[in-house]
Design a protein around this motif. Structure first.
Motif, short mmCIF file in Angstrom:
data_model
loop_
_atom_site.label_atom_id
_atom_site.label_comp_id
_atom_site.label_asym_id
_atom_site.label_seq_id
_atom_site.Cartn_x
_atom_site.Cartn_y
_atom_site.Cartn_z
N UNK A 167 -3.91 126.38 14.80
CA UNK A 167 -3.58 125.24 15.65
C UNK A 167 -2.90 124.11 14.88
N UNK A 168 -2.61 124.32 13.61
CA UNK A 168 -2.07 123.25 12.78
C UNK A 168 -0.59 123.40 12.47
N UNK A 169 -0.06 124.63 12.56
CA UNK A 169 1.31 124.86 12.12
C UNK A 169 2.33 124.16 13.01
N UNK A 170 2.23 124.30 14.33
CA UNK A 170 3.24 123.71 15.22
C UNK A 170 3.30 122.19 15.12
N UNK A 171 2.18 121.46 15.08
CA UNK A 171 2.28 120.01 14.88
C UNK A 171 2.99 119.65 13.57
N UNK A 176 8.09 117.73 10.95
CA UNK A 176 9.23 117.95 10.06
C UNK A 176 10.55 117.77 10.79
N UNK A 177 10.60 118.25 12.05
CA UNK A 177 11.82 118.09 12.84
C UNK A 177 12.09 116.62 13.13
N UNK A 178 11.04 115.88 13.48
CA UNK A 178 11.21 114.46 13.76
C UNK A 178 11.71 113.70 12.54
N UNK A 179 11.28 114.12 11.36
CA UNK A 179 11.73 113.50 10.11
C UNK A 179 13.02 114.12 9.60
N UNK A 180 13.49 115.20 10.30
CA UNK A 180 14.69 115.95 9.92
C UNK A 180 14.60 116.43 8.48
N UNK A 181 13.45 117.01 8.15
CA UNK A 181 13.22 117.55 6.83
C UNK A 181 12.93 119.04 6.92
N UNK A 182 13.37 119.83 5.93
CA UNK A 182 13.06 121.27 5.92
C UNK A 182 11.56 121.51 5.87
N UNK A 183 11.16 122.70 6.32
CA UNK A 183 9.73 123.04 6.28
C UNK A 183 9.31 123.58 4.92
N UNK A 438 16.11 127.65 7.16
CA UNK A 438 15.35 126.41 7.33
C UNK A 438 16.22 125.33 7.97
N UNK A 439 15.62 124.19 8.27
CA UNK A 439 16.31 123.08 8.90
C UNK A 439 17.31 122.44 7.95
N UNK A 440 18.52 122.18 8.45
CA UNK A 440 19.53 121.44 7.67
C UNK A 440 20.53 120.83 8.64
N UNK A 441 21.26 119.84 8.17
CA UNK A 441 22.32 119.19 8.95
C UNK A 441 23.59 119.19 8.12
#
Length: 457
Positions: A167-171, A176-183, A438-441
Motif C-alpha cells: 500500500x506504500x508504492x503508489x503514494x 515523485x511525479x508531483x516533484x517531477x523526479x525519477x523513481x 523512468x521519468x524524464x523531461x
C-alpha cells in the motif's frame, strides 16, 4: 479485496441519505456483488440481497402485486429472506437497512419500482447489473430518475498492489511525479509489479488466485473461464447482434497486433460497413467487455464534438483476458511464455498489450478514449497518428488537450507527436510519452512517464 469504489458507496450513503438509489454498472465478474454485499455487512444493521438471476418467481411477483402496498411488499421480503428491515429513524438520517437488487437487468419491472421505493424513503437501495441500457432491458419500463449511476471496472494497478500487500508504492510514485523526479531505485520494482498486472489483469478471481498461488497457469485457467462466459453471454443475450458481436470479440487480438490498430471491418466481411456493425460495437461496449476508442478529428477542446465514430480502435476491457485470448494455441498459456512476458523478452510485438493496458488504465481513471489520426497524400506534415488524447481536469481558453504516445520498446521515434505539437501548439497542454523507462523531461517539454504512472494522468 480492497476496492476504491467502496468510498464512492460510502459517500453516496452519507450524502444522498436515501434521496436516490445507487446503480452500479460493470462487466460480469468484476466484483460488483461482492463489494456491495461487503458494504452492506459493514455499513448497515441489516440488508436483503435479491439476486434476480436466480431468485424465485414468487419474489418477482411481489413487485407487481404490492407496488401500491409497500407495507405488504416489505413484510413479504422480510419473511421470504428471514431478515428484519429497520426503517430510517428520520428523513435526514442515514438508513439502517439496505435492499440490494443484484443483476437488475433480469427484472426490469423491479427497476421500475425504484421511483416509488425511493419516495417511500424507509430504506436504501443499490442496484447492480450489466447490459443495463440495451433496448431489451428498458423497452417496457419508465427509467427511474431517482438513480445515481456509477461505473465499476476491473481492479486498477493500485488495487492490484493492495491485493499483493503493498500500500506504500503508489503514494511514493505519485509524490515523485508531483516533484517531477525519477523513481530511481524503485523503478525496477514498480515495473516488475506492472508486468505482473499486465499478465494477470484486474479480474478479481484471477487476482485472488495469483495472490494465493503466484501460479500463472492456474490464473490463466480462471481467465479462460471468464472469456468463455463472455462468449456465451454474447451468443445468449446479444440477440440480432450476436453473430456480429461474436465476430468482433474474436477478432480483437488480431486487430490489435497490427501496427495500425484501427479496427478494420473488412477482416470480418469484405463488404462490411460501419453502420452495419455499429449496434454490435455498442452492445459489447455497453456490456463493458470492450473499450472503444474513437478518432477525434481535431485535438481541441470538446473532443466529443469532433468524434468520428466510423473510425475506432477496439480494446479489451481487461488486458489479462487479452493475454489469454491472444496466446491460446494449446488452450493454456505456458509458463515459459509468461516468463518472457515478465521480462520483456517476447519475440512478438508487445505493443498490443501495452496499448491495451494504457487504454484500460485511462478508462478506469475516468477518461473517455480518443486518438488522433490524419492522412494526407499532399503534405507529409499533415500525416499523424497519436495513440491517445485526454482533456485536462480544468478547462482554459487554450492548451486543454494532452497527447499521449505509448511505446513498448527501447528504440522509437516521436515524429507524429512533434508534428502535432508544432501544428496545434495553441490547443495542447503537456505531451506525454508512456514507456518502460523512468521519468524524464526533454528539451521540447515532452514528459516521459513510466507506464505504471498512467493512472495519475
Amino acid at each position: 479485496m480492497k476496492r476504491k469504489i467502496y468510498q464512492d458507496l460510502l459517500n453516496w450513503k452519507q450524502h444522498k441519505k436515501g434521496t436516490t438509489a445507487l446503480l452500479i454498472e460493470g462487466a460480469r465478474r468484476i466484483g460488483k456483488s461482492y463489494i456491495v454485499e461487503t458494504f452492506a455487512q459493514n455499513e448497515y444493521e441489516s440488508y436483503i440481497l435479491i439476486d434476480f438471476s436466480k431468485v424465485s418467481p414468487q419474489v418477482i411477483e411481489f413487485f407487481s402485486l404490492y407496488l401500491d402496498d409497500l407495507n405488504t411488499l416489505f413484510l413479504n421480503l422480510e419473511v421470504y429472506f428471514r431478515t428484519r428491515l429497520y426503517p430510517r429513524p428520520s428523513p435526514d438520517a442515514e438508513a439502517r437497512s439496505l435492499i440490494i437488487f443484484d443483476e437488475i437487468q433480469f427484472c426490469p419491472c423491479a427497476r421500475a419500482t425504484i421511483k416509488h421505493l425511493v419516495k417511500d424513503h424507509r430504506f436504501d437501495y443499490i442496484e447492480t447489473g450489466s447490459l443495463i441500457s440495451i433496448k431489451e432491458n428498458v423497452q417496457d419500463i419508465m427509467l427511474p430518475s431517482e438513480e445515481h449511476s456509477i461505473e465499476m471496472y476491473p481492479m486498477d494497478f493500485e488495487e492490484f498492489l493492495w491485493a499483493l500487500g503493498d500500500e506504500m508504492l503508489m503514494p511514493y510514485l505519485k509524490n515523485q511525479l508531483q516533484k517531477q523526479k525519477p523513481t530511481g531505485n524503485f523503478h525496477r520494482k514498480a515495473m516488475d509489479y506492472f508486468r505482473q498486472y499486465l499478465i494477470v489483469g484486474g479480474m478479481p478471481q484471477a487476482v485472488l488466485q495469483y495472490v494465493k498461488t503466484r501460479n500463472f497457469k492456474e490464473v490463466d485457467e480462471i481467465k479462460r473461464d471468464i472469456i468463455s462466459l463472455y462468449s456465451n453471454d454474447i451468443r445468449k443475450y446479444a440477440q440480432k447482434q450476436a453473430i456480429k458481436a461474436s465476430a468482433i470479440f474474436e477478432e480483437i487480438p488480431g486487430q490489435l497486433q497490427k501496427h495500425e490498430k484501427k479496427f478494420t471491418l473488412a477482416s470480418l466481411n469484405k463488404n462490411a460497413r460501419s453502420r452495419d456493425y455499429a449496434e454490435a460495437f455498442f452492445w459489447l461496449s455497453d456490456a463493458k467487455i470492450i473499450n472503444c476508442c474513437y478518432n477525434a478529428t481535431a485535438p481541441n477542446i470538446g473532443l466529443r464534438l469532433n468524434e468520428e465514430r466510423s473510425t475506432l480502435k477496439c480494446y479489451m476491457g481487461d488486458t489479462g483476458l487479452l493475454v489469454s485470448m491472444a496466446f491460446d494455441e494449446r488452450a493454456i498459456v505456458s509458463e515459459d511464455l509468461y516468463r518472457k512476458l515478465m521480462f520483456g523478452k517476447l519475440e512478438i510485438n508487445e505493443g498490443m498489450l501495452i496499448e491495451n493496458i494504457v487504454a484500460q488504465m485511462l478508462k478506469s481513471s475516468g477518461h473517455r478514449l480518443y486518438f488522433y489520426s490524419k492522412s494526407s497524400r499532399i503534405d507529409s506534415n499533415d500525416r499523424m497518428e497519436i495513440d491517445f488524447l485526454i482533456s485536462k481536469a480544468s478547462t482554459t481558453n487554450r492548451h486543454n488537450i494532452c497527447p499521449i504516445e505509448v511505446k513498448s520498446g527501447k528504440n522509437y521515434t516521436l515524429t507524429s507527436l512533434k508534428k502535432l505539437m508544432t501544428k496545434y501548439s495553441n490547443y495542447l497542454s503537456t505531451a506525454y510519452v508512456l514507456h518502460d523507462g523512468d521519468l524524464k523531461i526533454d528539451e521540447d517539454g515532452i514528459v516521459y512517464l513510466p507506464l505504471y504512472m498512467t493512472p495519475f494522468l
